[in-house]
Motif scaffolding. Sequence first.
Motif, PDB file in Angstrom:
ATOM      1  N   VAL A 118       0.968  -1.287   0.157  1.00 68.37           N
ATOM      2  CA  VAL A 118      -0.070   0.001  -0.037  1.00 68.37           C
ATOM      3  C   VAL A 118       1.003   1.191  -0.179  1.00 68.37           C
ATOM      4  CG1 VAL A 118      -1.780   1.446   1.242  1.00 68.37           C
ATOM      5  CG2 VAL A 118      -1.932  -1.138   0.925  1.00 68.37           C
ATOM      6  N   TYR A 119       2.079   1.194   0.813  1.00 67.34           N
ATOM      7  CA  TYR A 119       2.930   2.417   0.847  1.00 67.34           C
ATOM      8  C   TYR A 119       3.684   2.688  -0.378  1.00 67.34           C
ATOM      9  CZ  TYR A 119       2.445   1.582   5.976  1.00 67.34           C
ATOM     10  OH  TYR A 119       1.887   1.539   7.252  1.00 67.34           O
ATOM     11  N   LYS A 120       3.957   1.555  -1.276  1.00 68.74           N
ATOM     12  CA  LYS A 120       4.291   1.717  -2.687  1.00 68.74           C
ATOM     13  C   LYS A 120       3.374   2.363  -3.555  1.00 68.74           C
ATOM     14  CE  LYS A 120       6.567  -0.629  -6.388  1.00 68.74           C
ATOM     15  NZ  LYS A 120       6.783   0.773  -7.007  1.00 68.74           N
ATOM     16  N   MET A 121       2.143   1.640  -3.490  1.00 69.70           N
ATOM     17  CA  MET A 121       0.974   2.193  -4.131  1.00 69.70           C
ATOM     18  C   MET A 121       0.861   3.830  -4.054  1.00 69.70           C
ATOM     19  SD  MET A 121      -1.524  -1.065  -3.770  1.00 69.70           S
ATOM     20  CE  MET A 121      -2.615  -0.530  -4.580  1.00 69.70           C
ATOM     21  N   MET A 122       0.957   4.117  -2.878  1.00 69.48           N
ATOM     22  CA  MET A 122       0.548   5.445  -2.433  1.00 69.48           C
ATOM     23  C   MET A 122       1.525   6.429  -2.867  1.00 69.48           C
ATOM     24  SD  MET A 122      -1.075   5.187   1.386  1.00 69.48           S
ATOM     25  CE  MET A 122      -0.873   6.888   1.719  1.00 69.48           C
ATOM     26  N   HIS A 123       2.731   5.782  -3.014  1.00 72.28           N
ATOM     27  CA  HIS A 123       4.038   6.879  -3.284  1.00 72.28           C
ATOM     28  C   HIS A 123       3.826   6.889  -4.776  1.00 72.28           C
ATOM     29  CE1 HIS A 123       7.950   8.233  -3.402  1.00 72.28           C
ATOM     30  NE2 HIS A 123       8.220   7.405  -4.264  1.00 72.28           N
ATOM     31  N   ASP A 124       3.602   5.774  -5.475  1.00 69.17           N
ATOM     32  CA  ASP A 124       3.637   5.955  -7.141  1.00 69.17           C
ATOM     33  C   ASP A 124       2.340   6.702  -7.688  1.00 69.17           C
ATOM     34  OD1 ASP A 124       5.863   4.280  -7.015  1.00 69.17           O
ATOM     35  OD2 ASP A 124       4.797   2.664  -7.516  1.00 69.17           O
ATOM     36  N   SER A 125       1.579   6.922  -6.786  1.00 66.69           N
ATOM     37  CA  SER A 125       0.331   7.716  -7.043  1.00 66.69           C
ATOM     38  C   SER A 125       0.412   9.247  -6.979  1.00 66.69           C
ATOM     39  CB  SER A 125      -1.002   7.227  -6.239  1.00 66.69           C
ATOM     40  OG  SER A 125      -2.170   8.205  -6.631  1.00 66.69           O
ATOM     41  N   SER A 126      -0.373   9.684  -8.100  1.00 65.10           N
ATOM     42  CA  SER A 126      -0.267  11.185  -8.036  1.00 65.10           C
ATOM     43  C   SER A 126      -1.521  11.940  -7.774  1.00 65.10           C
ATOM     44  CB  SER A 126       0.494  11.801  -9.421  1.00 65.10           C
ATOM     45  OG  SER A 126      -0.411  11.534 -10.504  1.00 65.10           O
ATOM     46  N   GLY A 127      -1.522  13.078  -7.239  1.00 68.27           N
ATOM     47  CA  GLY A 127      -2.601  13.713  -6.879  1.00 68.27           C
ATOM     48  C   GLY A 127      -3.299  13.117  -5.603  1.00 68.27           C
ATOM     49  N   ASN A 128      -4.702  13.513  -5.447  1.00 71.18           N
ATOM     50  CA  ASN A 128      -5.246  13.084  -4.124  1.00 71.18           C
ATOM     51  C   ASN A 128      -6.004  11.624  -4.488  1.00 71.18           C
ATOM     52  OD1 ASN A 128      -5.021  15.581  -2.974  1.00 71.18           O
ATOM     53  ND2 ASN A 128      -6.936  16.307  -3.566  1.00 71.18           N
ATOM     54  N   MET A 129      -5.933  11.053  -3.353  1.00 67.16           N
ATOM     55  CA  MET A 129      -6.553   9.460  -3.585  1.00 67.16           C
ATOM     56  C   MET A 129      -7.670   9.340  -2.525  1.00 67.16           C
ATOM     57  SD  MET A 129      -2.884   7.350  -3.139  1.00 67.16           S
ATOM     58  CE  MET A 129      -2.669   7.797  -1.479  1.00 67.16           C
ATOM     59  N   LEU A 130      -8.356   8.423  -3.184  1.00 67.27           N
ATOM     60  CA  LEU A 130      -9.779   8.096  -2.051  1.00 67.27           C
ATOM     61  C   LEU A 130      -9.333   6.802  -1.908  1.00 67.27           C
ATOM     62  CD1 LEU A 130     -12.438   9.043  -4.951  1.00 67.27           C
ATOM     63  CD2 LEU A 130     -11.632  10.396  -3.008  1.00 67.27           C
ATOM     64  N   VAL A 131      -9.612   6.270  -0.570  1.00 68.86           N
ATOM     65  CA  VAL A 131      -9.203   5.151   0.103  1.00 68.86           C
ATOM     66  C   VAL A 131     -10.478   4.408   0.760  1.00 68.86           C
ATOM     67  CG1 VAL A 131      -7.737   3.729   1.732  1.00 68.86           C
ATOM     68  CG2 VAL A 131      -6.989   5.912   0.512  1.00 68.86           C
ATOM     69  N   LEU A 132     -10.418   3.188   0.512  1.00 73.29           N
ATOM     70  CA  LEU A 132     -11.654   2.180   1.132  1.00 73.29           C
ATOM     71  C   LEU A 132     -10.897   1.054   1.885  1.00 73.29           C
ATOM     72  CD1 LEU A 132     -14.335   1.075   1.331  1.00 73.29           C
ATOM     73  CD2 LEU A 132     -14.422   0.180  -1.013  1.00 73.29           C
ATOM     74  N   LEU A 133     -11.250   1.152   3.191  1.00 73.79           N
ATOM     75  CA  LEU A 133     -10.704  -0.004   3.715  1.00 73.79           C
ATOM     76  C   LEU A 133     -11.724  -0.901   4.551  1.00 73.79           C
ATOM     77  CD1 LEU A 133      -8.572  -1.120   5.621  1.00 73.79           C
ATOM     78  CD2 LEU A 133      -8.728   0.365   7.312  1.00 73.79           C
ATOM     79  N   ASN A 134     -11.597  -2.014   4.309  1.00 73.63           N
ATOM     80  CA  ASN A 134     -12.967  -3.127   4.681  1.00 73.63           C
ATOM     81  C   ASN A 134     -12.043  -3.848   5.703  1.00 73.63           C
ATOM     82  OD1 ASN A 134     -14.592  -5.154   5.121  1.00 73.63           O
ATOM     83  ND2 ASN A 134     -15.372  -5.194   3.136  1.00 73.63           N
ATOM     84  N   THR A 135     -12.592  -3.700   7.047  1.00 72.66           N
ATOM     85  CA  THR A 135     -12.110  -4.391   8.173  1.00 72.66           C
ATOM     86  C   THR A 135     -13.295  -5.259   8.819  1.00 72.66           C
ATOM     87  OG1 THR A 135     -12.773  -2.684   9.733  1.00 72.66           O
ATOM     88  CG2 THR A 135     -10.457  -2.627   8.414  1.00 72.66           C
ATOM     89  N   GLN A 136     -14.195  -5.662   7.998  1.00 72.69           N
ATOM     90  CA  GLN A 136     -15.459  -6.553   8.818  1.00 72.69           C
ATOM     91  C   GLN A 136     -14.650  -7.659   9.470  1.00 72.69           C
ATOM     92  OE1 GLN A 136     -17.838  -6.511   5.275  1.00 72.69           O
ATOM     93  NE2 GLN A 136     -19.307  -5.305   6.403  1.00 72.69           N
ATOM     94  N   GLY A 137     -15.202  -7.964  10.638  1.00 79.04           N
ATOM     95  CA  GLY A 137     -14.585  -8.979  11.302  1.00 79.04           C
ATOM     96  C   GLY A 137     -13.434  -8.700  12.387  1.00 79.04           C
ATOM     97  N   SER A 138     -12.343  -9.807  12.223  1.00 77.33           N
ATOM     98  CA  SER A 138     -11.386  -9.296  13.172  1.00 77.33           C
ATOM     99  C   SER A 138     -10.128  -8.686  12.238  1.00 77.33           C
ATOM    100  CB  SER A 138     -10.521 -10.733  13.356  1.00 77.33           C
ATOM    101  OG  SER A 138     -10.244 -11.458  12.373  1.00 77.33           O
ATOM    102  N   PHE A 139      -9.674  -7.761  12.830  1.00 81.22           N
ATOM    103  CA  PHE A 139      -8.627  -6.865  12.361  1.00 81.22           C
ATOM    104  C   PHE A 139      -7.311  -6.668  13.564  1.00 81.22           C
ATOM    105  CE2 PHE A 139      -7.659  -2.188  12.036  1.00 81.22           C
ATOM    106  CZ  PHE A 139      -7.241  -2.034  10.709  1.00 81.22           C
ATOM    107  N   PRO A 140      -6.275  -6.791  12.826  1.00 82.75           N
ATOM    108  CA  PRO A 140      -5.070  -6.569  13.885  1.00 82.75           C
ATOM    109  C   PRO A 140      -4.768  -5.145  13.822  1.00 82.75           C
ATOM    110  CG  PRO A 140      -4.531  -7.195  11.617  1.00 82.75           C
ATOM    111  CD  PRO A 140      -5.788  -7.135  11.478  1.00 82.75           C
ATOM    112  N   ALA A 141      -5.483  -4.680  14.877  1.00 81.49           N
ATOM    113  CA  ALA A 141      -5.482  -3.124  15.355  1.00 81.49           C
ATOM    114  C   ALA A 141      -4.160  -2.797  15.528  1.00 81.49           C
ATOM    115  CB  ALA A 141      -6.605  -2.903  16.336  1.00 81.49           C
ATOM    116  N   LYS A 142      -3.462  -3.644  16.603  1.00 79.84           N
ATOM    117  CA  LYS A 142      -1.996  -3.283  16.993  1.00 79.84           C
ATOM    118  C   LYS A 142      -1.081  -2.979  15.792  1.00 79.84           C
ATOM    119  CE  LYS A 142      -1.806  -5.223  21.586  1.00 79.84           C
ATOM    120  NZ  LYS A 142      -1.477  -6.134  22.385  1.00 79.84           N
TER     121      LYS A 142
END
Length: 118
Positions: A33-57
Amino acid sequence: MISTWIEYLGHKILYMDYRKLTDKQMLDDMRLVYKMMHDSSGNMLVLLNTQGSFPAKVFLSHYKLTSKTEDARKIAKFAVVAKKTGVMEILLNEVSTSTGYELQFFDTEDQAKYWLIA
């Protein structure tokens, strides 16, 4: 691939599917994801699906290291598909407050996508 670019009604969205991941899977994907963000230009829209368990730490550790980077500042809107309860609400509200970009919780991916492009 857990994270990828998707298109919704002509808009490009960085889609992260973090449902039921192990800590290692999430760490590996966040590097992508960091590489994808770095390679992207301009403002980004982000969708995160965390339904169920999620490694929050793991997420919080990486967030603290990267939230102030120039790449993170490219995010215009951040939609999260998850129950807005407990640790998840606190964690993602902190993300929104410290970064300044819009963040909203949704019950479905379709609702999240629609809000992102509105």
